[in-house]
Write a protein that holds these residues in place. Structure first.
Motif, PDB file in Angstrom:
ATOM      1  N   VAL A 220      48.429  39.597  53.084  1.00 12.15           N
ATOM      2  CA  VAL A 220      47.333  39.089  54.065  1.00 12.15           C
ATOM      3  C   VAL A 220      45.903  38.614  52.858  1.00 12.15           C
ATOM      4  O   VAL A 220      46.042  38.934  51.661  1.00 12.15           O
ATOM      5  N   PRO A 221      45.922  37.063  53.610  1.00 10.61           N
ATOM      6  CA  PRO A 221      44.448  36.081  53.690  1.00 10.61           C
ATOM      7  C   PRO A 221      43.246  37.880  52.541  1.00 10.61           C
ATOM      8  O   PRO A 221      42.873  39.114  53.394  1.00 10.61           O
ATOM      9  N   ASP A 222      42.973  36.816  51.440  1.00 12.01           N
ATOM     10  CA  ASP A 222      41.825  38.156  50.784  1.00 12.01           C
ATOM     11  C   ASP A 222      40.827  38.666  51.517  1.00 12.01           C
ATOM     12  O   ASP A 222      40.559  39.473  51.545  1.00 12.01           O
ATOM     13  N   GLU A 223      39.898  37.517  52.031  1.00 18.80           N
ATOM     14  CA  GLU A 223      39.351  38.443  52.877  1.00 18.80           C
ATOM     15  C   GLU A 223      39.236  39.736  53.830  1.00 18.80           C
ATOM     16  O   GLU A 223      38.635  40.452  53.900  1.00 18.80           O
ATOM     17  N   ILE A 224      40.557  39.009  54.419  1.00 16.08           N
ATOM     18  CA  ILE A 224      40.470  40.675  55.828  1.00 16.08           C
ATOM     19  C   ILE A 224      41.016  41.559  54.896  1.00 16.08           C
ATOM     20  O   ILE A 224      39.838  43.086  55.305  1.00 16.08           O
TER      21      ILE A 224
ATOM     22  N   THR B 188      45.867  40.408  44.357  1.00 13.58           N
ATOM     23  CA  THR B 188      45.472  38.741  43.399  1.00 13.58           C
ATOM     24  C   THR B 188      44.222  38.910  42.788  1.00 13.58           C
ATOM     25  O   THR B 188      43.479  40.091  42.448  1.00 13.58           O
ATOM     26  N   ARG B 189      44.103  37.583  42.027  1.00 14.39           N
ATOM     27  CA  ARG B 189      42.741  37.518  41.404  1.00 14.39           C
ATOM     28  C   ARG B 189      41.777  37.955  41.968  1.00 14.39           C
ATOM     29  O   ARG B 189      40.750  38.542  41.273  1.00 14.39           O
ATOM     30  N   ALA B 190      41.736  37.204  43.505  1.00 13.38           N
ATOM     31  CA  ALA B 190      39.818  37.598  43.322  1.00 13.38           C
ATOM     32  C   ALA B 190      40.154  38.376  44.701  1.00 13.38           C
ATOM     33  O   ALA B 190      38.434  39.938  44.446  1.00 13.38           O
TER      34      ALA B 190
ATOM     35  N   PHE C 174      36.220  45.411  40.676  1.00 19.68           N
ATOM     36  CA  PHE C 174      35.443  44.479  39.400  1.00 19.68           C
ATOM     37  C   PHE C 174      34.086  44.970  39.713  1.00 19.68           C
ATOM     38  O   PHE C 174      33.097  45.503  39.511  1.00 19.68           O
ATOM     39  N   GLU C 175      33.312  43.620  40.481  1.00 23.75           N
ATOM     40  CA  GLU C 175      32.263  44.202  40.762  1.00 23.75           C
ATOM     41  C   GLU C 175      31.382  44.683  41.927  1.00 23.75           C
ATOM     42  O   GLU C 175      30.278  44.760  41.705  1.00 23.75           O
ATOM     43  N   ASN C 176      32.613  45.260  42.354  1.00 27.18           N
ATOM     44  CA  ASN C 176      31.975  46.186  43.352  1.00 27.18           C
ATOM     45  C   ASN C 176      31.897  47.774  42.845  1.00 27.18           C
ATOM     46  O   ASN C 176      31.629  48.604  43.781  1.00 27.18           O
ATOM     47  N   TRP C 177      33.148  47.963  42.539  1.00 24.43           N
ATOM     48  CA  TRP C 177      33.384  49.473  41.949  1.00 24.43           C
ATOM     49  C   TRP C 177      33.912  49.761  41.056  1.00 24.43           C
ATOM     50  O   TRP C 177      34.538  48.943  40.366  1.00 24.43           O
TER      51      TRP C 177
ATOM     52  N   PRO D 250      50.131  38.992  37.671  1.00 29.01           N
ATOM     53  CA  PRO D 250      49.457  38.443  36.243  1.00 29.01           C
ATOM     54  C   PRO D 250      48.104  39.469  36.461  1.00 29.01           C
ATOM     55  O   PRO D 250      47.319  39.016  34.946  1.00 29.01           O
ATOM     56  N   LEU D 251      47.992  40.015  36.767  1.00 26.79           N
ATOM     57  CA  LEU D 251      46.371  41.144  36.549  1.00 26.79           C
ATOM     58  C   LEU D 251      46.738  41.547  35.525  1.00 26.79           C
ATOM     59  O   LEU D 251      46.089  42.454  35.353  1.00 26.79           O
ATOM     60  N   LEU D 252      47.856  42.307  35.381  1.00 28.13           N
ATOM     61  CA  LEU D 252      48.528  43.248  34.134  1.00 28.13           C
ATOM     62  C   LEU D 252      47.408  43.127  33.324  1.00 28.13           C
ATOM     63  O   LEU D 252      47.157  43.654  32.377  1.00 28.13           O
TER      64      LEU D 252
END
Ligand code: AMP
Length: 197
Positions: free
Chosen positions: A61-65, A91-93, A99-102, A157-159
């Motif tokens: 599902v798209p990141d923003e949703i 996903t990377r986004a 990371f930015e919020n929590w 790749p997030l690993l």
């Protein structure tokens, strides 16, 4: 204690099962993004109309949703003892958003080979016909192929990212539920459970 844990791994790795066990024994809140989406589908909400086709085909599902769903859920703040986030980020986004919020503590990676993924997901689908498990529209060979490709391209790749931040706890997921759970608890160094086994 206020642990913020994410659980990551391919389909059928046991993320939901291990998340539920951790939450039962340590009073964390289990937050499964896939479950939230499936709830919307069952209730035919507006959100469901936006994600249904994507999900059934096995795509992400798209990141923003997804981020909106996660933000709303975490802002409920019903997780005093901590949470286990199951199925996010993928996903990377999404990882950057998190990371930015929590302030995350740990990422548990349940490692299983693709051959095992196929066997496990297809037996979940077969069991779903008879009861026990809920039948999922995306537990079929075509959707599973797409889900695995998405996993390898976007999520695996997030690993490295978690590794760099020294948060990664890698567990061999190709064992019994109890053995995997023992390794997860040892790897997270959680101390005494609220509800012992
Ligand atoms: P799951 O139950 O975790 O396997 O998720 C089921 C489906 O929900 C996935 O195949 C995606 O279509 C969607 N989904 C769940 N979590 C995410 C996420 N973090 N990003 C994008 N799509 C997701």
């Amino acid at each position: 204690m206020n642990d913020k844990i994410i659980i990551i791994g391919p389909q059928g790795a046991g993320k939901g099962t291990q998340a539920q066990l951790l939450c039962h024994h340590y009073d964390f809140v289990h937050i499964s993004i896939g479950e939230i989406f499936r709830w919307h589908m069952e209730h035919h909400t507006k959100l469901a109309a936006r994600v249904q086709r994507i999900m059934n085909e096995g795509r992400l599902v798209p990141d923003e949703i997804v981020e909106e769903v996660v933000r709303k859920r975490l802002e409920e703040h019903d997780w005093n003892w901590g949470f286990v986030l199951d199925g996010f980020p993928r996903t990377r986004a999404q990882a950057e958003y998190l990371f930015e919020n929590w302030n995350l503590d740990k990422a548990v990676y349940l490692d299983i080979p693709d051959e095992v993924v196929h066997g496990r997901v297809m037996s979940r689908a077969a069991l779903g016909q008879g009861g026990g498990f809920t039948k999922r529209a995306d537990d079929n060979p075509q959707a599973l192929r797409v889900r695995l490709t998405e996993y390898h391209e976007k999520t695996a790749p997030l690993l490295q990212l978690f590794q760099k931040k020294n948060m990664l706890v890698t567990i061999d997921g190709n064992n019994s539920i109890d053995d995997v759970y023992d390794s997860v608890v040892a790897g997270l160094d959680l101390g005494e459970p609220v509800r012992p086994r």
